[in-house]
Scaffold this active site. Sequence first.
Site, PDB file in Angstrom:
ATOM      1  N   GLN A 167       1.071  -1.353   0.103  1.00  0.00           N
ATOM      2  CA  GLN A 167      -0.010   0.094  -0.102  1.00  0.00           C
ATOM      3  C   GLN A 167       0.782   1.162  -0.010  1.00  0.00           C
ATOM      4  OE1 GLN A 167      -2.073  -1.879   3.684  1.00  0.00           O
ATOM      5  NE2 GLN A 167      -3.571  -0.260   3.026  1.00  0.00           N
ATOM      6  N   ASN A 168       2.146   1.141   0.164  1.00  0.00           N
ATOM      7  CA  ASN A 168       2.930   2.324   0.448  1.00  0.00           C
ATOM      8  C   ASN A 168       3.374   2.929  -1.093  1.00  0.00           C
ATOM      9  OD1 ASN A 168       2.921   1.556   2.816  1.00  0.00           O
ATOM     10  ND2 ASN A 168       4.901   0.507   3.018  1.00  0.00           N
ATOM     11  N   ASP A 170       6.193   5.023  -0.977  1.00  0.00           N
ATOM     12  CA  ASP A 170       7.491   5.477  -0.788  1.00  0.00           C
ATOM     13  C   ASP A 170       8.766   4.864  -1.366  1.00  0.00           C
ATOM     14  OD1 ASP A 170       7.877   2.996   0.567  1.00  0.00           O
ATOM     15  OD2 ASP A 170       7.449   3.613   2.421  1.00  0.00           O
ATOM     16  N   HIS A 187      -0.903   1.832  -4.554  1.00  0.00           N
ATOM     17  CA  HIS A 187      -1.072   3.140  -4.393  1.00  0.00           C
ATOM     18  C   HIS A 187      -0.227   4.224  -5.089  1.00  0.00           C
ATOM     19  CE1 HIS A 187      -3.847   2.013  -0.708  1.00  0.00           C
ATOM     20  NE2 HIS A 187      -4.431   1.753  -2.053  1.00  0.00           N
ATOM     21  N   CYS A 195       3.733   8.600 -19.016  1.00  0.00           N
ATOM     22  CA  CYS A 195       3.259   9.396 -20.280  1.00  0.00           C
ATOM     23  C   CYS A 195       2.007   8.203 -20.810  1.00  0.00           C
ATOM     24  CB  CYS A 195       4.095   9.488 -21.208  1.00  0.00           C
ATOM     25  SG  CYS A 195       3.327   9.851 -22.759  1.00  0.00           S
ATOM     26  N   GLY A 268       2.791  -4.956   9.007  1.00  0.00           N
ATOM     27  CA  GLY A 268       2.574  -3.364   9.166  1.00  0.00           C
ATOM     28  C   GLY A 268       1.357  -2.734   8.602  1.00  0.00           C
ATOM     29  N   GLN A 299      -1.286  -3.491  16.630  1.00  0.00           N
ATOM     30  CA  GLN A 299      -2.737  -3.154  16.841  1.00  0.00           C
ATOM     31  C   GLN A 299      -3.855  -4.082  16.081  1.00  0.00           C
ATOM     32  OE1 GLN A 299      -2.454   0.957  14.891  1.00  0.00           O
ATOM     33  NE2 GLN A 299      -3.272   1.688  16.864  1.00  0.00           N
TER      34      GLN A 299
END
Length: 400
Positions: A167-168, A170, A187, A195, A268, A299
């Site tokens: 999903q990163n 970077d 993403h 182009c 992550g 989490q």
Amino acid sequence: MAAGGLSRSERKAAERVRRLREEQQREHLRQVSRILRKAAAERSVEEGRLLAESEDLVTELQGRSRRREGLKRRQEEVCDDPEELRGKVRELASAVRSAKYLVVYTGAGISTAASIPDYRGPNGVWTLLQKGRSISATDLSEADPTLTHMSIARLHEQKLVQHVVSQNCDGLHLRSGLPRSAISELHGNMYIEVCTSCTPNREYVRVFDVTERTALHRHQTGRACHRCGAQLRDTIVHFGERGTLGQPLNWEAATAAASKADTILCLGSSLKVLKKYPHLWCMGKPPSRRPKLYIVNLQWTPKDDWATLKLHGKCDDVMRLLMSELGLEIPLYSRWQDPIFSLATPLHAGEEGSHSQRPLCRNREEQPSCDPGAPPHPAPTRGGWFGRGCAKRTKRKRVT
């Protein structure tokens, strides 16, 4: 007499009655809420009678409280104790060894060790914004691939990982040495502009963040295609947009990999976005034929109940233990071997002013105009310095 048979004064009186009734209801709710916050032994007889007379309201308020507590617990970070984590990693290592087709899904949590903030952690971007707090400026181009990125690249090299879905945006998977064909950057990638007038689309890998002038529904970077002269666009997929580019999103490879996977390792990611893509979870298959799911996250995630194993730990800590268990050395990242410098297309004459981002540099002493076409300096020894670049700090947001 107005329509409906009520005079103006009668309508005003009715409105006053309605407002008074609403205020009485709000006051009743506040009273019951205050009583519920007290311990049962501390409530007076009158307060007990009021609760008994307000059974439906009590049930509603208690339900709200449980939901709030549930949401709060989901945002809390939980760490397995060291012995428990080592035991879970041994189980994960066994799954990696026996997997016939392992796909890795990655999120912002694998880049926090590179000083890139995540989104839903205690100090994540969305968490701070929801609390009304400001977020510090972060330049993603200052980051280098983490231990987790380098471990994934080695696992792919050893044919233990077949594909990576990220999903990163970077660009750190690309810079870790993972082959382009093995990555689906759902993403986008902040270092790639394309182009779309050329067939097939023509990609330009740069050594600087190409998104300086782009935003939601506004993707032109201000540079032109060297072949046809059409405007180039970035590859970022913002919230509220649908990604349509073939590369670097590589959706075709992502869905093909998911359909062949017998094991999925999530690293992550909160999975709150990825869960919306049913093709990534083989939801068309019976539950018994879906891939085994392993999740590494501090989490709660919406896929926890589906997981074969949930590891509560930081990605770098888990991957360090996993690579040791597998008997594999984690390669050290070096900008001298970073593939982005060999993949990059140099700017043409006159394009130097098309951006104000300072580029990635192989060496701290290199000038900001680092030319990817220039011959590389001699590589340092294994224990040498691994540059963190010369990019200036600018405000950037990342989609996850």
